[in-house]
Design a protein around this motif. Structure first.
Motif, PDB file in Angstrom:
ATOM      1  N   GLY A  80       0.807  -1.212   0.000  1.00  0.00           N
ATOM      2  CA  GLY A  80       0.000   0.000   0.000  1.00  0.00           C
ATOM      3  C   GLY A  80       0.837   1.257   0.000  1.00  0.00           C
ATOM      4  N   THR A  81       0.243   2.323  -0.518  1.00  0.00           N
ATOM      5  CA  THR A  81       0.842   3.655  -0.447  1.00  0.00           C
ATOM      6  C   THR A  81      -0.072   4.556   0.372  1.00  0.00           C
ATOM      7  OG1 THR A  81      -0.222   4.262  -2.538  1.00  0.00           O
ATOM      8  CG2 THR A  81       2.052   3.440  -2.650  1.00  0.00           C
ATOM      9  N   PHE A  82       0.476   5.642   0.853  1.00  0.00           N
ATOM     10  CA  PHE A  82      -0.249   6.551   1.744  1.00  0.00           C
ATOM     11  C   PHE A  82      -1.566   6.988   1.109  1.00  0.00           C
ATOM     12  CE2 PHE A  82      -1.117  10.783   3.542  1.00  0.00           C
ATOM     13  CZ  PHE A  82      -1.041  10.501   4.900  1.00  0.00           C
ATOM     14  N   ASP A  83      -2.668   6.729   1.811  1.00  0.00           N
ATOM     15  CA  ASP A  83      -4.007   7.070   1.328  1.00  0.00           C
ATOM     16  C   ASP A  83      -4.347   8.485   1.794  1.00  0.00           C
ATOM     17  OD1 ASP A  83      -6.652   7.280   0.645  1.00  0.00           O
ATOM     18  OD2 ASP A  83      -7.330   5.516   1.762  1.00  0.00           O
ATOM     19  N   ALA A  84      -4.026   9.472   0.961  1.00  0.00           N
ATOM     20  CA  ALA A  84      -4.178  10.872   1.361  1.00  0.00           C
ATOM     21  C   ALA A  84      -5.625  11.213   1.705  1.00  0.00           C
ATOM     22  CB  ALA A  84      -3.658  11.788   0.257  1.00  0.00           C
ATOM     23  N   ALA A  85      -6.571  10.811   0.852  1.00  0.00           N
ATOM     24  CA  ALA A  85      -7.979  11.142   1.086  1.00  0.00           C
ATOM     25  C   ALA A  85      -8.509  10.446   2.334  1.00  0.00           C
ATOM     26  CB  ALA A  85      -8.811  10.764  -0.135  1.00  0.00           C
ATOM     27  N   GLY A  86      -8.198   9.168   2.474  1.00  0.00           N
ATOM     28  CA  GLY A  86      -8.673   8.423   3.639  1.00  0.00           C
ATOM     29  C   GLY A  86      -8.109   8.954   4.937  1.00  0.00           C
ATOM     30  N   ASN A  87      -6.839   9.352   4.925  1.00  0.00           N
ATOM     31  CA  ASN A  87      -6.218   9.864   6.147  1.00  0.00           C
ATOM     32  C   ASN A  87      -6.695  11.270   6.488  1.00  0.00           C
ATOM     33  OD1 ASN A  87      -4.556   7.607   6.906  1.00  0.00           O
ATOM     34  ND2 ASN A  87      -3.305   8.041   5.110  1.00  0.00           N
ATOM     35  N   SER A 115      -4.672  -1.614  26.399  1.00  0.00           N
ATOM     36  CA  SER A 115      -4.455  -0.940  25.126  1.00  0.00           C
ATOM     37  C   SER A 115      -3.685   0.347  25.380  1.00  0.00           C
ATOM     38  CB  SER A 115      -5.791  -0.637  24.448  1.00  0.00           C
ATOM     39  OG  SER A 115      -6.593   0.175  25.279  1.00  0.00           O
ATOM     40  N   ARG A 116      -2.992   0.806  24.363  1.00  0.00           N
ATOM     41  CA  ARG A 116      -2.169   2.005  24.503  1.00  0.00           C
ATOM     42  C   ARG A 116      -2.575   3.042  23.466  1.00  0.00           C
ATOM     43  NH1 ARG A 116       3.995   0.561  24.283  1.00  0.00           N
ATOM     44  NH2 ARG A 116       4.019   2.840  24.191  1.00  0.00           N
ATOM     45  N   PRO A 117      -2.333   4.320  23.742  1.00  0.00           N
ATOM     46  CA  PRO A 117      -2.639   5.356  22.755  1.00  0.00           C
ATOM     47  C   PRO A 117      -1.882   5.089  21.458  1.00  0.00           C
ATOM     48  CG  PRO A 117      -2.122   6.336  24.882  1.00  0.00           C
ATOM     49  CD  PRO A 117      -1.783   4.882  24.987  1.00  0.00           C
ATOM     50  N   ALA A 118      -2.560   5.248  20.344  1.00  0.00           N
ATOM     51  CA  ALA A 118      -1.947   4.997  19.041  1.00  0.00           C
ATOM     52  C   ALA A 118      -2.501   5.988  18.022  1.00  0.00           C
ATOM     53  CB  ALA A 118      -2.206   3.560  18.588  1.00  0.00           C
ATOM     54  N   TYR A 119      -1.810   6.084  16.896  1.00  0.00           N
ATOM     55  CA  TYR A 119      -2.227   6.952  15.797  1.00  0.00           C
ATOM     56  C   TYR A 119      -2.367   6.084  14.557  1.00  0.00           C
ATOM     57  CZ  TYR A 119      -2.053  10.700  12.295  1.00  0.00           C
ATOM     58  OH  TYR A 119      -2.340  11.553  11.252  1.00  0.00           O
ATOM     59  N   LEU A 120      -3.508   6.192  13.886  1.00  0.00           N
ATOM     60  CA  LEU A 120      -3.830   5.306  12.768  1.00  0.00           C
ATOM     61  C   LEU A 120      -3.666   6.012  11.432  1.00  0.00           C
ATOM     62  CD1 LEU A 120      -5.101   2.748  11.482  1.00  0.00           C
ATOM     63  CD2 LEU A 120      -7.349   3.758  11.972  1.00  0.00           C
ATOM     64  N   GLU A 121      -3.013   5.316  10.495  1.00  0.00           N
ATOM     65  CA  GLU A 121      -2.929   5.764   9.105  1.00  0.00           C
ATOM     66  C   GLU A 121      -3.343   4.623   8.185  1.00  0.00           C
ATOM     67  OE1 GLU A 121       0.490   9.249   8.819  1.00  0.00           O
ATOM     68  OE2 GLU A 121       1.011   7.194   8.264  1.00  0.00           O
ATOM     69  N   LEU A 122      -3.899   4.986   7.029  1.00  0.00           N
ATOM     70  CA  LEU A 122      -4.344   4.008   6.041  1.00  0.00           C
ATOM     71  C   LEU A 122      -3.410   4.015   4.833  1.00  0.00           C
ATOM     72  CD1 LEU A 122      -8.181   4.797   6.076  1.00  0.00           C
ATOM     73  CD2 LEU A 122      -6.938   3.115   7.458  1.00  0.00           C
ATOM     74  N   TYR A 123      -3.116   2.831   4.335  1.00  0.00           N
ATOM     75  CA  TYR A 123      -2.309   2.666   3.123  1.00  0.00           C
ATOM     76  C   TYR A 123      -3.093   1.775   2.160  1.00  0.00           C
ATOM     77  CZ  TYR A 123       1.580   4.963   5.393  1.00  0.00           C
ATOM     78  OH  TYR A 123       2.370   5.911   6.001  1.00  0.00           O
ATOM     79  N   ALA A 163      -8.467  -7.284  -6.198  1.00  0.00           N
ATOM     80  CA  ALA A 163      -8.440  -6.100  -5.332  1.00  0.00           C
ATOM     81  C   ALA A 163      -7.012  -5.820  -4.877  1.00  0.00           C
ATOM     82  CB  ALA A 163      -9.344  -6.320  -4.123  1.00  0.00           C
ATOM     83  N   PRO A 164      -6.638  -4.549  -4.727  1.00  0.00           N
ATOM     84  CA  PRO A 164      -5.269  -4.221  -4.318  1.00  0.00           C
ATOM     85  C   PRO A 164      -5.032  -4.513  -2.839  1.00  0.00           C
ATOM     86  CG  PRO A 164      -6.579  -2.225  -4.486  1.00  0.00           C
ATOM     87  CD  PRO A 164      -7.450  -3.337  -4.987  1.00  0.00           C
ATOM     88  N   ARG A 165      -3.795  -4.787  -2.502  1.00  0.00           N
ATOM     89  CA  ARG A 165      -3.423  -4.961  -1.105  1.00  0.00           C
ATOM     90  C   ARG A 165      -3.559  -3.633  -0.372  1.00  0.00           C
ATOM     91  NH1 ARG A 165      -0.613  -8.875  -3.825  1.00  0.00           N
ATOM     92  NH2 ARG A 165      -0.137 -10.806  -2.667  1.00  0.00           N
ATOM     93  N   LYS A 166      -3.835  -3.716   0.936  1.00  0.00           N
ATOM     94  CA  LYS A 166      -3.994  -2.507   1.745  1.00  0.00           C
ATOM     95  C   LYS A 166      -3.533  -2.794   3.170  1.00  0.00           C
ATOM     96  CE  LYS A 166      -8.850  -3.560   2.777  1.00  0.00           C
ATOM     97  NZ  LYS A 166     -10.258  -3.054   2.708  1.00  0.00           N
ATOM     98  N   ALA A 167      -3.318  -1.728   3.934  1.00  0.00           N
ATOM     99  CA  ALA A 167      -2.798  -1.910   5.293  1.00  0.00           C
ATOM    100  C   ALA A 167      -3.256  -0.782   6.207  1.00  0.00           C
ATOM    101  CB  ALA A 167      -1.269  -1.971   5.274  1.00  0.00           C
ATOM    102  N   LYS A 168      -3.343  -1.118   7.493  1.00  0.00           N
ATOM    103  CA  LYS A 168      -3.514  -0.128   8.556  1.00  0.00           C
ATOM    104  C   LYS A 168      -2.196  -0.044   9.317  1.00  0.00           C
ATOM    105  CE  LYS A 168      -8.484  -0.751   9.425  1.00  0.00           C
ATOM    106  NZ  LYS A 168      -9.496  -1.131  10.456  1.00  0.00           N
ATOM    107  N   VAL A 169      -1.731   1.168   9.547  1.00  0.00           N
ATOM    108  CA  VAL A 169      -0.489   1.370  10.292  1.00  0.00           C
ATOM    109  C   VAL A 169      -0.824   2.081  11.599  1.00  0.00           C
ATOM    110  CG1 VAL A 169       1.773   2.479  10.333  1.00  0.00           C
ATOM    111  CG2 VAL A 169       0.922   1.449   8.213  1.00  0.00           C
ATOM    112  N   PHE A 170      -0.448   1.451  12.718  1.00  0.00           N
ATOM    113  CA  PHE A 170      -0.649   2.041  14.040  1.00  0.00           C
ATOM    114  C   PHE A 170       0.711   2.504  14.569  1.00  0.00           C
ATOM    115  CE2 PHE A 170      -4.242  -0.840  13.596  1.00  0.00           C
ATOM    116  CZ  PHE A 170      -5.303  -0.079  14.076  1.00  0.00           C
ATOM    117  N   TYR A 171       0.780   3.776  14.945  1.00  0.00           N
ATOM    118  CA  TYR A 171       2.005   4.332  15.519  1.00  0.00           C
ATOM    119  C   TYR A 171       1.883   4.380  17.038  1.00  0.00           C
ATOM    120  CZ  TYR A 171       3.019   6.303  10.845  1.00  0.00           C
ATOM    121  OH  TYR A 171       3.262   6.494   9.513  1.00  0.00           O
TER     122      TYR A 171
END
Length: 423
Positions: free
Chosen positions: A300-307, A329-337, A350-358
């Motif tokens: 996946g690449t950074f999903d600008a619209a979704g984020n 659970s711990r505080p996290a920040y979510l981004e979509l790829y 369908a293309p591959r996709k990912a959720k990234v938790f910081y």
């Protein structure tokens, strides 16, 4: 019994019994095994303690005393008539306690540690050190530092009426601020000085944004300061701040320099290597012994619209378990790829996709991929830690949890061990 409590008990009782032993899988609980029944005596001050029978792998039984639950304490308060607060009053108390807890943690993050203010009329240079003291000194050779006041207490109070603003935008922010401000009181003898903290995301460095003059300053004499307003981006928390969305101190603003510098991190898991480039892309590949890449997939690449939508709705700031071994659970920040390599397992490719938790890596100095999991076919969950996130107010909760005092679970043997004599 709570899940962390059970986990802590299990960890402690798996160990061999004998001498007193302490074990902790969770920061909230510590199990202590006592060698004899005299090692621990339940309190006799009216506090009700529950107990749980547990058995070690060697077959020895222990009676473990558990700390009272919050509901137990509430029942005891109701029984003796001391709990007379209404539901609304309790809710307000809890909100105030949460706000003060946030404020104390945020004040420790103010940078520099002591913010300065120069009073031009008197040429006093003030240093405001949150939670510690306020002092001042004139820029004259040989002039000693004078203490203005030592820290006394924290409070939640409405914004004061300030007489002078160092930063013009601070005046409108104070005028329109409806929520209370985190306020610290400093005192020296009978004289007090208030310090209030407000969101200010315009600069990385925190600074005094406004001052209030003391009404009883002597006529014709130098003006004395009654209150300071400190602007800091660590107070730009949507839950506690009235700042406009454009002024909020965002996690993305902390990650942007990593993206601009094309920062990437990798993780090896068996046959595969995973490469994550902050704010750009996620990749999975295999490199053979000769150094040639024989398999390469984009996850996946950074999903600008979704984020952007996640940021707009406030859904990017989440709470998430790091892995199955962590009960809290711990505080996290979510981004979509999204828009990764097409997945052959789907009929429509369908293309591959990912959720990234910081996550904030407390005390760390580098960035790491913590884990990569294919949670569904061609859909991935990636967890990343970075120290740059730790200054954001969303992640202050991590440090507040780590500072909490651990509960001790005392376990005493059901029967005294039989002493063996040596001839």
């Amino acid at each position: 019994m709570t899940r962390p409590c059970l986990a802590a008990l299990a960890a402690g009782l798996i160990a061999a019994s004998g001498a007193p032993f302490s074990s902790s899988l969770d920061a909230s609980y510590v199990v202590q095994l006592h060698a004899t029944r005299d090692g621990f005596t339940p309190p006799s001050d009216g506090v009700t303690m529950r107990s749980q029978m547990m058995t070690t792998e060697s077959g020895q039984q222990f009676e473990c005393f558990l700390p009272p639950l919050a509901s137990d304490a509430d029942d005891e308060e109701e029984a003796d008539g001391s709990n007379s607060l209404t539901v609304q009053e309790k809710d307000e108390q809890e909100q105030t306690a949460a706000f003060l807890s946030f404020g104390r943690a945020a004040a420790q993050k103010v940078r520099p540690k002591c913010v300065q203010y120069v009073e031009k009329e008197t040429e006093w240079v003030y240093e405001v050190c949150p939670g510690l003291l306020i002092r001042r000194k004139q820029d004259v050779i040989g002039h000693e530092v004078e203490d203005v006041g030592a820290f006394v207490l924290d409070a939640s109070r409405p914004a004061l009426n300030y007489d002078q603003f160092v930063m013009p935008e601070a005046q409108d922010r104070v005028k329109n601020h409806r929520k209370p401000l985190f306020t610290q009181t400093f005192a020296k003898e009978e004289q007090q000085v208030q310090v209030q903290f407000i969101c200010s995301a315009t600069t990385p460095d925190d600074a005094v944004s406004g001052v209030q003059w003391r009404a009883d300053s002597p006529k014709g004499g130098p003006r004395e300061i009654a209150a300071f307003l400190v602007g800091s981006r660590v107070f730009c928390d949507p839950q506690h701040s009235d700042a406009d969305d454009n002024d909020l101190f965002t996690v993305r603003s902390l990650l942007q320099p990593l993206e601009d510098a094309h920062t990437c991190v990798t993780r090896n898991e068996g046959w595969w290597t995973y490469e994550f480039c902050f704010g750009r892309s996620l990749r999975q590949y295999h490199r053979d012994g000769d150094g040639h890449i024989t398999a390469d997939f984009s996850l996946g690449t950074f999903d600008a619209a979704g984020n952007r939508e996640l940021e707009r709705s406030g859904s990017a700031l989440v709470s998430e378990h790091i892995d199955a071994t962590h009960d809290l659970s711990r505080p996290a920040y979510l981004e979509l790829y999204d828009h990764g390599t097409f997945c052959k397992e789907f009929e429509n490719y369908a293309p591959r996709k990912a959720k990234v938790f910081y996550y904030c890596s407390q005390g760390g100095t580098s960035h790491h991929i913590l884990s990569v999991k294919e949670t569904q076919t061609c859909s991935y969950t990636v967890k990343v830690s970075s120290p740059v996130l730790c200054d954001h107010p969303h992640f202050l909760n991590d440090e507040q949890k780590s500072d909490q005092k651990a509960e001790v679970l005392h376990c005493i043997p059901v029967a005294e061990p039989v002493a063996t004599s040596v001839k």
